[in-house]
Design a protein around this motif. Structure first.
Motif, PDB file in Angstrom:
ATOM      1  N   MET A  32       5.404   0.009 -16.798  1.00 25.30           N
ATOM      2  CA  MET A  32       5.098   0.533 -15.458  1.00 25.30           C
ATOM      3  C   MET A  32       3.721  -0.034 -15.057  1.00 25.30           C
ATOM      4  O   MET A  32       2.839  -0.135 -16.177  1.00 25.30           O
ATOM      5  N   ASN A  33       3.320  -0.286 -14.021  1.00 24.82           N
ATOM      6  CA  ASN A  33       2.129  -0.797 -13.303  1.00 24.82           C
ATOM      7  C   ASN A  33       1.035   0.537 -13.344  1.00 24.82           C
ATOM      8  O   ASN A  33       1.560   1.640 -12.988  1.00 24.82           O
ATOM      9  N   LYS A  34      -0.132   0.332 -13.657  1.00 32.51           N
ATOM     10  CA  LYS A  34      -1.292   1.308 -13.633  1.00 32.51           C
ATOM     11  C   LYS A  34      -1.591   1.558 -12.146  1.00 32.51           C
ATOM     12  O   LYS A  34      -2.134   2.742 -11.930  1.00 32.51           O
ATOM     13  N   ALA A  35      -1.324   0.817 -11.125  1.00 32.94           N
ATOM     14  CA  ALA A  35      -1.535   1.075 -10.013  1.00 32.94           C
ATOM     15  C   ALA A  35      -0.582   0.345  -8.747  1.00 32.94           C
ATOM     16  O   ALA A  35       0.007  -0.585  -9.247  1.00 32.94           O
ATOM     17  N   LEU A  36      -0.437   1.094  -7.823  1.00 33.79           N
ATOM     18  CA  LEU A  36       0.555   0.380  -6.695  1.00 33.79           C
ATOM     19  C   LEU A  36      -0.195   0.336  -5.397  1.00 33.79           C
ATOM     20  O   LEU A  36      -0.933   1.218  -4.965  1.00 33.79           O
ATOM     21  N   ALA A  37       0.057  -0.703  -4.407  1.00 33.55           N
ATOM     22  CA  ALA A  37      -0.400  -0.892  -3.150  1.00 33.55           C
ATOM     23  C   ALA A  37       0.680  -1.281  -2.227  1.00 33.55           C
ATOM     24  O   ALA A  37       1.467  -2.158  -2.724  1.00 33.55           O
ATOM     25  N   LEU A  38       1.004  -0.459  -1.028  1.00 28.57           N
ATOM     26  CA  LEU A  38       2.096  -0.948  -0.212  1.00 28.57           C
ATOM     27  C   LEU A  38       1.349  -1.178   1.263  1.00 28.57           C
ATOM     28  O   LEU A  38       0.624  -0.243   1.522  1.00 28.57           O
ATOM     29  N   ILE A  39       1.633  -2.255   1.853  1.00 30.83           N
ATOM     30  CA  ILE A  39       0.859  -2.349   3.287  1.00 30.83           C
ATOM     31  C   ILE A  39       2.033  -2.759   3.924  1.00 30.83           C
ATOM     32  O   ILE A  39       2.879  -3.457   3.748  1.00 30.83           O
ATOM     33  N   GLU A  40       1.806  -2.194   5.412  1.00 29.90           N
ATOM     34  CA  GLU A  40       2.797  -2.430   6.407  1.00 29.90           C
ATOM     35  C   GLU A  40       2.371  -3.135   7.612  1.00 29.90           C
ATOM     36  O   GLU A  40       1.312  -2.519   8.121  1.00 29.90           O
ATOM     37  N   PHE A  41       2.890  -4.317   7.709  1.00 29.16           N
ATOM     38  CA  PHE A  41       2.311  -5.277   8.645  1.00 29.16           C
ATOM     39  C   PHE A  41       2.959  -5.104  10.330  1.00 29.16           C
ATOM     40  O   PHE A  41       4.065  -5.037   9.985  1.00 29.16           O
TER      41      PHE A  41
END
Length: 213
Positions: A1-10
């Motif tokens: 599992m990743n220690k951080a997640l980022a989601l960007i909506e363009f």
């Protein structure tokens, strides 16, 4: 599992593709998913260490803002363990007594709410859908005990009202107590109308066969 997640909506698909390239070149993050979504937007989901994810997220957001096409974004330095499986398509049949359904205007807004709710209330995330076949909206199904579900929905409303990215993204939230067993099974299989099979309960009246001429 990743220690951080980022989601960007363009808002711009062209800028979205360019931003993903820049993000991957900037920091050693995993590209978990990216692509076009309804209604003509672009989503990019990356994960990794906190430092790398923050760096990639910053580059993507900066580029989106510079081109005037940032719809929404979220950076989760310590995401709830249920989020990443849900983001890559995991689903489960609701097991609790009570169902909660959330609907948001953007995908990052849904992640902000879910992460906070799941960390504060013992709910299970059954299904998470982002943008596609939803007109750009996001949709989540959770289950638990009635008091927990009620608390979680209240938290969602409070968080949305105080959202620094802009309030009003929570479009709907419902609580269904003593869930019907047929609905429980349906939700375990799909939330799409087109892929939902016919569920006729045992003993239900059936349509009579048409008479022959």
């Amino acid at each position: 599992m990743n220690k951080a997640l980022a989601l960007i909506e363009f808002e711009s698909m062209a800028t979205g593709v360019h931003a993903v390239d820049r993000m991957l070149k900037q920091a050693p993050v995993a590209l978990l998913r990216c692509g076009t979504v309804h209604p003509g937007r672009y989503l990019a989901l990356v994960g990794g260490t906190v430092a790398a994810t923050e760096e990639a997220h910053g580059v993507g957001v900066e580029l989106a803002r510079a081109n005037g096409c940032l719809v929404d974004q979220v950076l989760l330095p310590d995401p709830h363990p249920s989020l990443e499986p849900g983001l890559v398509g995991s689903r489960r049949e609701p097991a609790g007594d009570t169902l909660a359904v959330l609907e948001t205007a953007t995908s990052p807004a849904m992640l902000r709410l879910l992460d906070a709710m799941l960390k504060r209330v013992p709910l299970r995330l059954d299904k998470l859908r982002l943008a596609d076949d939803l007109g750009g909206r996001a949709f989540a199904v959770l289950d638990g005990e009635l008091p927990d579900v009620q608390e979680a929905v209240e938290i969602a409303g409070e968080l949305d009202a105080a959202d620094a990215q802009g309030p009003g993204k929570l479009l709907g939230a419902s609580i269904t107590a003593r869930m019907d067993d047929t609905l429980r099974k349906v939700l375990g299989e799909t939330t799409l109308f087109a892929s939902c099979r016919n569920w006729t309960p045992q003993g239900a009246e059936k349509l009579a066969a048409p008479e022959e001429d």
